[in-house]
Write an enzyme that holds these catalytic residues in place. Structure first.
Site, PDB file in Angstrom:
ATOM      1  N   TYR A 102      20.585 -85.533  24.755  1.00  0.00           N
ATOM      2  CA  TYR A 102      21.689 -84.656  24.328  1.00  0.00           C
ATOM      3  C   TYR A 102      21.122 -83.301  23.876  1.00  0.00           C
ATOM      4  O   TYR A 102      21.754 -82.263  24.017  1.00  0.00           O
ATOM      5  CB  TYR A 102      22.514 -85.331  23.226  1.00  0.00           C
ATOM      6  CG  TYR A 102      23.901 -84.740  23.068  1.00  0.00           C
ATOM      7  CD1 TYR A 102      24.812 -84.743  24.119  1.00  0.00           C
ATOM      8  CD2 TYR A 102      24.306 -84.177  21.854  1.00  0.00           C
ATOM      9  CE1 TYR A 102      26.087 -84.205  23.973  1.00  0.00           C
ATOM     10  CE2 TYR A 102      25.574 -83.643  21.696  1.00  0.00           C
ATOM     11  CZ  TYR A 102      26.466 -83.655  22.761  1.00  0.00           C
ATOM     12  OH  TYR A 102      27.722 -83.117  22.612  1.00  0.00           O
ATOM     13  N   LYS A 114      26.659 -78.894  18.535  1.00  0.00           N
ATOM     14  CA  LYS A 114      27.714 -79.682  17.870  1.00  0.00           C
ATOM     15  C   LYS A 114      27.536 -79.653  16.343  1.00  0.00           C
ATOM     16  O   LYS A 114      28.514 -79.667  15.599  1.00  0.00           O
ATOM     17  CB  LYS A 114      27.735 -81.123  18.379  1.00  0.00           C
ATOM     18  CG  LYS A 114      28.206 -81.288  19.824  1.00  0.00           C
ATOM     19  CD  LYS A 114      29.626 -80.773  20.066  1.00  0.00           C
ATOM     20  CE  LYS A 114      30.185 -81.240  21.413  1.00  0.00           C
ATOM     21  NZ  LYS A 114      31.454 -80.566  21.765  1.00  0.00           N
TER      22      LYS A 114
HETATM   23  P1  NAD Z   1      35.539 -82.255  30.625  1.00  0.00           P
HETATM   24  O1  NAD Z   1      34.505 -81.869  31.623  1.00  0.00           O
HETATM   25  O2  NAD Z   1      36.751 -82.911  31.128  1.00  0.00           O
HETATM   26  O3  NAD Z   1      35.946 -81.002  29.721  1.00  0.00           O
HETATM   27  C1  NAD Z   1      35.042 -79.990  29.382  1.00  0.00           C
HETATM   28  C2  NAD Z   1      35.800 -78.696  29.552  1.00  0.00           C
HETATM   29  O4  NAD Z   1      35.042 -77.587  29.109  1.00  0.00           O
HETATM   30  C3  NAD Z   1      36.190 -78.420  31.025  1.00  0.00           C
HETATM   31  O5  NAD Z   1      37.584 -78.310  31.129  1.00  0.00           O
HETATM   32  C4  NAD Z   1      35.523 -77.089  31.315  1.00  0.00           C
HETATM   33  O6  NAD Z   1      36.284 -76.289  32.186  1.00  0.00           O
HETATM   34  C5  NAD Z   1      35.455 -76.501  29.906  1.00  0.00           C
HETATM   35  N1  NAD Z   1      34.526 -75.373  29.810  1.00  0.00           N
HETATM   36  C6  NAD Z   1      33.171 -75.356  29.918  1.00  0.00           C
HETATM   37  N2  NAD Z   1      32.712 -74.102  29.834  1.00  0.00           N
HETATM   38  C7  NAD Z   1      33.789 -73.294  29.657  1.00  0.00           C
HETATM   39  C8  NAD Z   1      33.974 -71.888  29.534  1.00  0.00           C
HETATM   40  N3  NAD Z   1      32.929 -71.025  29.576  1.00  0.00           N
HETATM   41  N4  NAD Z   1      35.236 -71.405  29.366  1.00  0.00           N
HETATM   42  C9  NAD Z   1      36.294 -72.236  29.346  1.00  0.00           C
HETATM   43  N5  NAD Z   1      36.184 -73.581  29.462  1.00  0.00           N
HETATM   44  C10 NAD Z   1      34.946 -74.096  29.633  1.00  0.00           C
HETATM   45  O7  NAD Z   1      34.768 -83.212  29.588  1.00  0.00           O
HETATM   46  P2  NAD Z   1      35.225 -83.850  28.189  1.00  0.00           P
HETATM   47  O8  NAD Z   1      34.298 -84.978  27.982  1.00  0.00           O
HETATM   48  O9  NAD Z   1      36.672 -84.067  28.165  1.00  0.00           O
HETATM   49  O10 NAD Z   1      34.813 -82.723  27.141  1.00  0.00           O
HETATM   50  C11 NAD Z   1      35.706 -82.147  26.222  1.00  0.00           C
HETATM   51  C12 NAD Z   1      35.061 -82.017  24.855  1.00  0.00           C
HETATM   52  O11 NAD Z   1      34.815 -83.319  24.332  1.00  0.00           O
HETATM   53  C13 NAD Z   1      33.727 -81.287  24.839  1.00  0.00           C
HETATM   54  O12 NAD Z   1      33.657 -80.483  23.674  1.00  0.00           O
HETATM   55  C14 NAD Z   1      32.737 -82.413  24.728  1.00  0.00           C
HETATM   56  O13 NAD Z   1      31.535 -81.998  24.123  1.00  0.00           O
HETATM   57  C15 NAD Z   1      33.502 -83.345  23.823  1.00  0.00           C
HETATM   58  N6  NAD Z   1      33.047 -84.734  23.777  1.00  0.00           N
HETATM   59  C16 NAD Z   1      32.884 -85.450  24.929  1.00  0.00           C
HETATM   60  C17 NAD Z   1      32.463 -86.765  24.866  1.00  0.00           C
HETATM   61  C18 NAD Z   1      32.242 -87.589  26.122  1.00  0.00           C
HETATM   62  O14 NAD Z   1      31.487 -88.554  26.071  1.00  0.00           O
HETATM   63  N7  NAD Z   1      32.885 -87.265  27.227  1.00  0.00           N
HETATM   64  C19 NAD Z   1      32.214 -87.371  23.619  1.00  0.00           C
HETATM   65  C20 NAD Z   1      32.396 -86.605  22.462  1.00  0.00           C
HETATM   66  C21 NAD Z   1      32.809 -85.284  22.549  1.00  0.00           C
HETATM   67  O1  0WE Z   2      29.366 -83.228  24.784  1.00  0.00           O
HETATM   68  C1  0WE Z   2      29.146 -83.915  25.753  1.00  0.00           C
HETATM   69  C2  0WE Z   2      28.829 -83.305  27.099  1.00  0.00           C
HETATM   70  C3  0WE Z   2      28.787 -81.817  27.040  1.00  0.00           C
HETATM   71  C4  0WE Z   2      28.195 -81.148  28.251  1.00  0.00           C
HETATM   72  C5  0WE Z   2      28.086 -81.714  29.511  1.00  0.00           C
HETATM   73  C6  0WE Z   2      27.544 -81.003  30.562  1.00  0.00           C
HETATM   74  C7  0WE Z   2      27.348 -81.582  31.944  1.00  0.00           C
HETATM   75  C8  0WE Z   2      27.376 -80.515  33.022  1.00  0.00           C
HETATM   76  C9  0WE Z   2      27.728 -79.859  28.075  1.00  0.00           C
HETATM   77  N1  0WE Z   2      27.187 -79.155  29.086  1.00  0.00           N
HETATM   78  C10 0WE Z   2      27.101 -79.686  30.316  1.00  0.00           C
HETATM   79  N2  0WE Z   2      26.542 -78.933  31.314  1.00  0.00           N
HETATM   80  C11 0WE Z   2      26.605 -79.290  32.621  1.00  0.00           C
HETATM   81  O2  0WE Z   2      26.065 -78.590  33.495  1.00  0.00           O
HETATM   82  N3  0WE Z   2      29.167 -85.282  25.588  1.00  0.00           N
HETATM   83  C12 0WE Z   2      29.308 -85.826  24.251  1.00  0.00           C
HETATM   84  C13 0WE Z   2      28.955 -86.229  26.702  1.00  0.00           C
HETATM   85  C14 0WE Z   2      27.498 -86.496  26.772  1.00  0.00           C
HETATM   86  O3  0WE Z   2      26.660 -85.665  27.417  1.00  0.00           O
HETATM   87  C15 0WE Z   2      25.379 -86.147  27.254  1.00  0.00           C
HETATM   88  C16 0WE Z   2      25.414 -87.313  26.482  1.00  0.00           C
HETATM   89  C17 0WE Z   2      26.779 -87.533  26.156  1.00  0.00           C
HETATM   90  C18 0WE Z   2      27.315 -88.639  25.313  1.00  0.00           C
HETATM   91  C19 0WE Z   2      24.173 -85.638  27.706  1.00  0.00           C
HETATM   92  C20 0WE Z   2      22.999 -86.315  27.422  1.00  0.00           C
HETATM   93  C21 0WE Z   2      23.029 -87.477  26.648  1.00  0.00           C
HETATM   94  C22 0WE Z   2      24.238 -87.979  26.173  1.00  0.00           C
END
Ligand code: NAD
Ligand code: 0WE
Length: 261
Positions: free
Chosen positions: A157, A164
């Protein structure tokens, strides 16, 4: 009548029907909220328009959060539909993919650090600031999405963990600054969910199975779990909660050690 009847929410971060933003949009709509959406780029426009339509919304606006100009333009466009709004959902994060793998110290560049912090933390402040006048006198609720990697060192991560951590501190400072205006600011720390942002992360399936084996509820988190908590935080039911980080993680964060044998 739902507990969000009469509330207007702007949702940033919808990319697919697996997005956490989609779970939040569905739950808020179920409770009677009116919705508007922003999308990052033209590639996502059609898909976001279609999903917005499914939830009865025709307000779909471009907004790449990396510039104040784009954020300003988005609020300008929103103001053509709404004079005020009540809720901001910030569900956006980004770090360069190459930095989300391997040894943190070796992989983290100055540019990657800056990008991760700008897109994943500062953009929440920027959206709050630029949209502030449209929230005046509305007792608004601002919600962002975090992850346990803010507080604990996790494999891969990496720089996102620092971003975060910044985001969670941002929530406290925003809560203090905006509280006197009646606005609340909180984050949801979600367990891992297989969204687009998780696709292509090496070993993500293994992370999910490890999570499932160790979380007290013995399951992974759904976007509906996160959506329902966001709907609650957006509502007057949560009127006394601000500056908080609420875990929607099936209890994963509270575990020290599994029961022996
Ligand atoms: P997702 O890919 O569906 O959403 C991520 C969004 O970020 C996308 O809609 C993308 O267009 C947007 N984004 C990235 N760069 C951007 C920019 N420059 N301008 C505007 N939008 C931008 O994935 P998700 O998992 O739904 O992620 C949403 C949030 O939840 C993130 O903050 C992520 O860190 C957080 N999160 C995800 C997880 C997981 O495991 N999926 C767990 C905890 C927190
Ligand atoms: O916040 C996240 C993911 C955020 C994220 C994901 C990407 C993938 C594509 C931010 N930047 C990028 N850039 C890209 O090019 N999570 C909480 C999901 C997540 O991502 C991981 C995790 C977990 C959980 C990455 C490494 C290890 C664990």
């Amino acid at each position: 009548m739902g507990f969000l009847t009469g509330k207007r929410a702007l949702i940033a971060g919808l990319a697919s029907n697996r997005s956490i933003a989609w779970g939040i949009a569905k739950a808020m709509k179920e409770q009677g909220a009116e919705l508007a959406f922003t999308y990052q780029n033209e590639k996502l426009q059609g898909r976001v328009e279609k999903m917005a339509d499914e939830l009865g919304s025709s307000i779909v606006i471009p907004c790449d959060v990396s510039t104040d100009q784009a954020i300003g333009g988005a609020y300008e466009a929103l103001s053509a539909h709404w004079d005020k709004y009540d809720c901001l959902i910030h569900s956006v994060a980004f770090a360069p993919k190459e930095e989300l793998v391997g040894d943190y110290v070796d992989m983290t560049t100055r540019a990657g650090f800056n990008t991760a912090h700008e897109i994943s933390s500062y953009s929440f402040t920027a959206m709050a600031r630029i949209g502030r006048s449209m929230m005046q006198d509305r007792n608004g609720s601002l919600i962002t999405l975090s992850y346990l990697g803010a507080e604990r060192a996790m494999p891969n991560y990496n720089v996102m963990g620092l971003a975060k951590a910044s985001l969670e501190a941002n929530v406290r400072y925003m809560a203090q600054a905006m509280g006197p205006d009646g606005h609340r600011v909180n984050s949801i720390s979600a367990g891992p969910i297989k969204t687009l942002a998780a696709a292509g992360i090496g070993n993500f399936r293994k992370m999910l199975s490890t999570f499932e084996a160790n979380a007290p509820l013995r399951r992974t988190v759904t976007i509906e779990d996160v959506g329902n908590t966001a709907a609650f935080l957006a509502s007057d039911l949560a009127a006394g909660i601000t500056g908080e980080n609420i875990y929607v993680d099936c209890g994963y964060n509270i575990i020290g050690m599994q029961p022996l044998e």
